[in-house]
Write a protein that holds these residues in place. Structure first.
Motif, PDB file in Angstrom:
ATOM      1  N   GLU A  80      -1.232   9.382   9.001  1.00 11.55           N
ATOM      2  CA  GLU A  80      -2.277   8.990   8.056  1.00 11.55           C
ATOM      3  C   GLU A  80      -1.674   8.148   6.930  1.00 11.55           C
ATOM      4  N   GLU A  81      -0.461   8.517   6.549  1.00 12.35           N
ATOM      5  CA  GLU A  81       0.256   7.799   5.493  1.00 12.35           C
ATOM      6  C   GLU A  81       0.437   6.327   5.865  1.00 12.35           C
ATOM      7  N   LYS A  84      -2.876   4.440   5.702  1.00 14.33           N
ATOM      8  CA  LYS A  84      -3.292   4.183   4.320  1.00 14.33           C
ATOM      9  C   LYS A  84      -2.517   3.028   3.690  1.00 14.33           C
TER      10      LYS A  84
END
Length: 118
Positions: A80-81, A84
């Protein structure tokens, strides 16, 4: 794995050198099936076709089926990092970057399985 390949070309070269390209395709097919996305690559698909078709599917998911897109990222286990950190203003560019992250993560899975099998 010292570090992940940082380009599509490096990733494919490494997969082919280690004779894991067919396993990479199987892993992609497996995860897309789990995500209910109708995509089934032949194991001998050319890397350029693989990249093009994956990119096309991910682009369409972002545009038309966003929840399926998120589900795919979850099933493939893309960080997810990392997602993003991408710039979402250009969908075409975003889908290209996400395609590579998906391939990178699938490659990681295949590499670990082959490296640590008993």
């Amino acid at each position: 794995m010292s570090k992940l390949p940082t380009t599509f070309t490096d990733l494919i070269a490494e997969a082919e050198n280690l004779e894991l390209y067919p396993k990479l395709i199987k892993q992609i097919n497996k995860d897309f099936l789990l995500a209910n996305i109708d995509l089934d690559f032949e194991e001998d698909i050319l890397p350029s076709n693989l990249k093009y078709l994956l990119h096309e599917v991910i682009y369409k998911l972002i545009q038309e089926k966003f929840s399926e897109y998120l589900n795919l990222l979850y099933i493939v286990d893309v960080s997810e990092e990392k997602i993003k950190q991408l710039d979402g203003s250009d969908t075409l560019q975003l889908s290209e970057q996400v395609t590579f992250l998906v391939l990178q993560r699938e490659w990681q899975k295949v590499w670990f399985k082959s490296h640590y099998k008993s």
